[in-house]
Scaffold this active site. Structure first.
Site, mmCIF file in Angstrom:
data_model
loop_
_atom_site.group_PDB
_atom_site.id
_atom_site.type_symbol
_atom_site.label_atom_id
_atom_site.label_comp_id
_atom_site.label_asym_id
_atom_site.label_seq_id
_atom_site.Cartn_x
_atom_site.Cartn_y
_atom_site.Cartn_z
ATOM 1 N NE ARG A 247 -3.852 -0.064 1.905
ATOM 2 C CZ ARG A 247 -4.710 0.448 2.756
ATOM 3 N NH1 ARG A 247 -4.768 -0.004 3.989
ATOM 4 N NH2 ARG A 247 -5.527 1.419 2.393
ATOM 5 C CB CYS A 248 4.143 1.964 1.250
ATOM 6 S SG CYS A 248 5.459 3.185 1.323
#
Length: 113
Positions: free
Chosen positions: A9-10
């Site tokens: 998600r980064c």
């Protein structure tokens, strides 16, 4: 073998993964939010990075601000906090043999692959 501690998600972590994919070298992906490192493993990562545990903490995370900011914590207590709340661990972390870097900026990864 190269290892990346990755959070899908980064953005920075995805950039780091792309660098490794483009390198065409073999590597292992560890989704550390799903497979939390052991205390021994995280301690070894900190040692390879040659930093203090506090330097691996994402200090802008809500969990840090609400529960730990301003407290005097030992290195071990900081490591335990990261293990209990793996979102606090800076990412991505790339390890190649006895070298490690935090992939912020992403170009750091190029120094060890």
């Amino acid at each position: 073998m190269i290892k990346i501690y990755h959070n899908p998600r980064c953005t920075k972590s995805r950039q780091g993964l792309a660098i490794l994919e483009n390198s065409r070298k073999e590597f292992e992906v560890v989704k550390y939010l799903d497979t939390i490192p052991s205390e021994k493993e995280l301690t070894e990562i900190v040692q390879l990075l040659n930093i203090a545990p506090i330097d691996l903490v994402r200090k802008n995370e809500k969990i840090w601000k609400e529960n730990y900011k301003g407290k005097e914590l030992s290195d071990r207590e900081i490591i335990i906090a990261m293990l209990q709340n793996p979102k606090l661990i800076e990412r991505p972390i790339i390890i190649n043999k006895n070298k490690a870097v935090i992939g912020r900026p992403s170009e750091n990864i190029l120094t060890i692959i």
